[in-house]
Write an enzyme that holds these catalytic residues in place. Structure first.
Site, PDB file in Angstrom:
ATOM      1  N   LYS A   1     -12.907  -4.618  10.218  1.00  9.07           N
ATOM      2  CA  LYS A   1     -13.455  -3.716   9.154  1.00  9.07           C
ATOM      3  C   LYS A   1     -15.123  -3.540   9.533  1.00  9.07           C
ATOM      4  O   LYS A   1     -15.712  -2.186   9.412  1.00  9.07           O
ATOM      5  CB  LYS A   1     -13.520  -4.248   7.715  1.00  9.07           C
ATOM      6  CG  LYS A   1     -12.160  -4.217   7.182  1.00  9.07           C
ATOM      7  CD  LYS A   1     -12.042  -4.953   6.026  1.00  9.07           C
ATOM      8  CE  LYS A   1     -10.484  -5.134   5.362  1.00  9.07           C
ATOM      9  NZ  LYS A   1     -10.230  -6.106   4.374  1.00  9.07           N
TER      10      LYS A   1
ATOM     11  N   VAL B   1       0.946  -1.314  -0.035  1.00 10.91           N
ATOM     12  CA  VAL B   1      -0.180  -0.177   0.007  1.00 10.91           C
ATOM     13  C   VAL B   1       0.849   1.233  -0.046  1.00 10.91           C
ATOM     14  O   VAL B   1       0.763   2.074  -0.817  1.00 10.91           O
ATOM     15  CB  VAL B   1      -1.165  -0.150   1.239  1.00 10.91           C
ATOM     16  CG1 VAL B   1      -1.752   1.323   1.036  1.00 10.91           C
ATOM     17  CG2 VAL B   1      -1.759  -1.201   1.137  1.00 10.91           C
TER      18      VAL B   1
ATOM     19  N   GLY C   1     -10.750  -1.232   0.994  1.00  6.25           N
ATOM     20  CA  GLY C   1      -9.664  -0.751   0.044  1.00  6.25           C
ATOM     21  C   GLY C   1     -10.369   0.419  -0.763  1.00  6.25           C
ATOM     22  O   GLY C   1     -10.470   1.297  -0.026  1.00  6.25           O
TER      23      GLY C   1
ATOM     24  N   GLU D   1     -10.113   5.912   5.480  1.00  5.91           N
ATOM     25  CA  GLU D   1     -11.125   5.329   4.512  1.00  5.91           C
ATOM     26  C   GLU D   1     -10.246   4.130   3.771  1.00  5.91           C
ATOM     27  O   GLU D   1     -11.238   3.175   3.550  1.00  5.91           O
ATOM     28  CB  GLU D   1     -11.050   6.352   3.411  1.00  5.91           C
ATOM     29  CG  GLU D   1     -11.980   5.695   2.237  1.00  5.91           C
ATOM     30  CD  GLU D   1     -13.475   5.734   2.457  1.00  5.91           C
ATOM     31  OE1 GLU D   1     -13.993   6.701   2.915  1.00  5.91           O
ATOM     32  OE2 GLU D   1     -13.763   4.543   2.571  1.00  5.91           O
TER      33      GLU D   1
ATOM     34  N   GLY E   1      -5.251  -4.780  -2.582  1.00  4.38           N
ATOM     35  CA  GLY E   1      -4.278  -4.263  -3.639  1.00  4.38           C
ATOM     36  C   GLY E   1      -3.618  -3.065  -3.612  1.00  4.38           C
ATOM     37  O   GLY E   1      -4.185  -2.093  -2.755  1.00  4.38           O
TER      38      GLY E   1
ATOM     39  N   ARG F   1      11.799   0.173   6.316  1.00  6.66           N
ATOM     40  CA  ARG F   1      12.867  -0.765   6.612  1.00  6.66           C
ATOM     41  C   ARG F   1      13.517  -1.160   5.237  1.00  6.66           C
ATOM     42  O   ARG F   1      14.783  -1.541   5.210  1.00  6.66           O
ATOM     43  CB  ARG F   1      12.490  -1.765   7.615  1.00  6.66           C
ATOM     44  CG  ARG F   1      12.913  -1.558   9.118  1.00  6.66           C
ATOM     45  CD  ARG F   1      12.199  -2.602   9.627  1.00  6.66           C
ATOM     46  NE  ARG F   1      10.924  -2.977   9.507  1.00  6.66           N
ATOM     47  CZ  ARG F   1      10.354  -4.121  10.197  1.00  6.66           C
ATOM     48  NH1 ARG F   1      11.023  -5.066  10.739  1.00  6.66           N
ATOM     49  NH2 ARG F   1       9.101  -4.359   9.842  1.00  6.66           N
TER      50      ARG F   1
ATOM     51  N   ALA G   1      -7.042  19.376  -4.677  1.00  2.88           N
ATOM     52  CA  ALA G   1      -6.582  19.551  -3.241  1.00  2.88           C
ATOM     53  C   ALA G   1      -6.650  21.327  -2.962  1.00  2.88           C
ATOM     54  O   ALA G   1      -6.701  21.673  -1.970  1.00  2.88           O
ATOM     55  CB  ALA G   1      -5.387  19.143  -2.534  1.00  2.88           C
TER      56      ALA G   1
HETATM   57  N1  HSE Z   1      -6.406  -9.167   3.625  1.00  4.83           N
HETATM   58  C1  HSE Z   1      -7.231  -8.051   3.480  1.00  4.83           C
HETATM   59  C2  HSE Z   1      -8.209  -8.500   2.227  1.00  4.83           C
HETATM   60  C3  HSE Z   1      -6.607  -6.845   2.492  1.00  4.83           C
HETATM   61  O1  HSE Z   1      -8.136  -9.704   1.680  1.00  4.83           O
HETATM   62  O2  HSE Z   1      -9.330  -8.017   2.141  1.00  4.83           O
HETATM   63  C4  HSE Z   1      -7.400  -5.531   2.701  1.00  4.83           C
HETATM   64  O3  HSE Z   1      -7.773  -4.967   3.871  1.00  4.83           O
END
Ligand code: HSE
Length: 433
Positions: free
Chosen positions: A203, A14, A132, A127, A300, A45, A33
């Protein structure tokens, strides 16, 4: 106007996507913006081979980013609970606004983080933590703010949905599909979070809070994974006109709020039953609008980055507003959160699919149906499969009933000598049909 300086912590799937989208669409984003957004520093890292970070200040100390006096917005994309929490609280302490995609962090520590942010008059935007690239938090928190939300239900884990879809469509093995989801960067660092429903419960906890205006209560969510679903269940469900999906459901009732993640039979004609692969979808039922559905990629690199960058733009647009004039973190004003309780699972109500192995002899079906009848459970459909063996699978679809009554009925059925092994139970949602 002076550019806004952003520090990105984490340059993985991400983080890398966020950096690339900010860079590629810099002009378009600045037009939206109202000022330029500059990546001032990256804390990670490891470098990311997909990112050209030439000319950007790099550090392996994410806390240096959180404390960097040049930075206005800290973007937390390292994931996990502990270091991420310390990082976000440090950033807030140093007067930075925070954007995060970390659902575990928000679901478990969100109440504390939002309180700290309110005190420091900074924003925490999240968000990307749910579904996603789908702007579901914005949709519920702002787009549906006229409504009293009745319920929401969603496929909110892409990895789990990908596994269920591949198993159903291609007859692939569970472990094989999971390995592919990991290689594609969809799965959590600990993939049991995906398959056991913990990620979806994180979530769902967030969605329920912004839908009903209640504090985040992840510890009260009921969670059941998909690992026990067999190909037979998928097949029988289809015969009955249903698909099995791993669903998060939260419903407002007179007694409290249902908060549950479990495999669920849903009518195959429902739009959400046809959400396949890594895609996510959330149904929201509001008293004014009725049912709405939000669909899109739930994981993704760039789909998630799309939500992260939208949050950065949101933060930039409201930099000059004080905390009382911004959209509240949990949609409702902090002083107006409700103490409506989360219901224990045995107090929730659904219909059920039951599968059991019965001995092949007269009167067994009558025993089962009489136990269900005794608990006041109405049968919707029943299938008995003839086999050459001395036991037969019996599949029963019931009407809606209190989980407590179903627990009692299942205990009585399992105690029958004529029933071999345990009863498989999968909950059913008909979405008000
Ligand atoms: N592991 C989560 C999924 C990634 O597969 O939906 C997104 O939050």
């Amino acid at each position: 106007m002076k550019p806004v300086k952003v520090g990105i912590c984490g340059l993985g799937t991400v983080g890398g996507g966020t950096y690339n989208v900010l860079k590629r669409n810099a002009e378009e984003i600045a037009r939206r913006a109202g000022r330029k957004i500059i990546v001032e520093e990256i804390g990670a890292r490891h470098t990311n081979p997909d990112c050209d970070t030439k000319g950007i200040q790099l550090t392996d100390d994410v806390f240096a980013v959180a404390k960097n006096p040049e930075i206005d917005v800290v973007v937390e994309l390292i994931g996990g609970y502990d270091v991420a929490k310390e990082l976000v609280l440090t950033a807030i302490e140093h007067g930075k606004h925070v954007v995060t995609a970390n659902k575990a962090l928000i679901a478990v520590h969100g109440n504390e983080i939002f309180e700290a942010a309110q005190k420091k008059n900074v924003m925490v935007a999240f968000e990307a933590s749910v579904a996603g690239g789908i702007p579901i938090i914005k949709a519920i928190r702002e787009g549906l703010s006229a409504n009293k939300i009745n319920w929401l239900a969603g496929i909110i884990n892409g990895t789990g949905n990908f596994i269920m879809t591949e198993m159903r469509d291609k007859g692939r093995e569970f472990s094989d599909v999971l390995a592919e989801a990991q290689a594609l960067g969809y799965a959590e660092a600990d993939p049991t979070f995906d398959v056991e429903g913990i990620d979806a419960a994180h979530k769902l906890t967030i969605l329920a809070s912004i839908a009903f205006g209640i504090p985040l209560q992840f510890d009260k969510a009921f969670t059941e994974g998909i690992s026990k679903i067999t190909r037979d269940d998928v097949q029988y469900a289809e015969e009955l006109g249903y698909r099995i999906k791993h669903l998060g459901v939260s419903r407002r009732t007179d007694k409290g709020v249902e908060l549950r993640v479990h495999p669920t039979l849903i009518p195959e004609s429902a739009l959400i039953a046809n959400v396949n692969g890594v895609m996510n979808a959330i149904l929201v039922d509001g008293d004014a609008v009725g049912q709405t559905m939000y669909y899109g990629p739930g994981a993704g690199s760039e789909p998630t980055a799309s939500a992260v960058v939208a949050d950065i733009v949101d933060v930039v647009r409201t930099l000059t507003a004080d905390r009382d004039n911004r959209v509240p973190h949990l949609a409702f004003q902090p002083s107006e959160l409700s103490d409506m309780p989360i219901l224990p699972m045995d107090q929730t109500e659904t219909a059920y699919y039951l599968r059991m192995n019965a001995q092949e002899k007269p009167g067994v079906l009558a025993m089962i149906t009489s136990i269900l009848g005794g608990e006041g459970i109405n049968i919707e459909a029943i299938i008995q499969k003839a086999t050459s063996e001395d036991q037969v699978p019996v599949i029963i679809l019931t009407q809606s009933v209190l989980e407590q009554k179903m627990n009692d009925a299942i205990a009585k059925i399992e105690a029958l000598d004529e029933i071999n092994g345990s009863v498989t139970r999968i909950r059913v949602e008909n979405f008000g049909r």
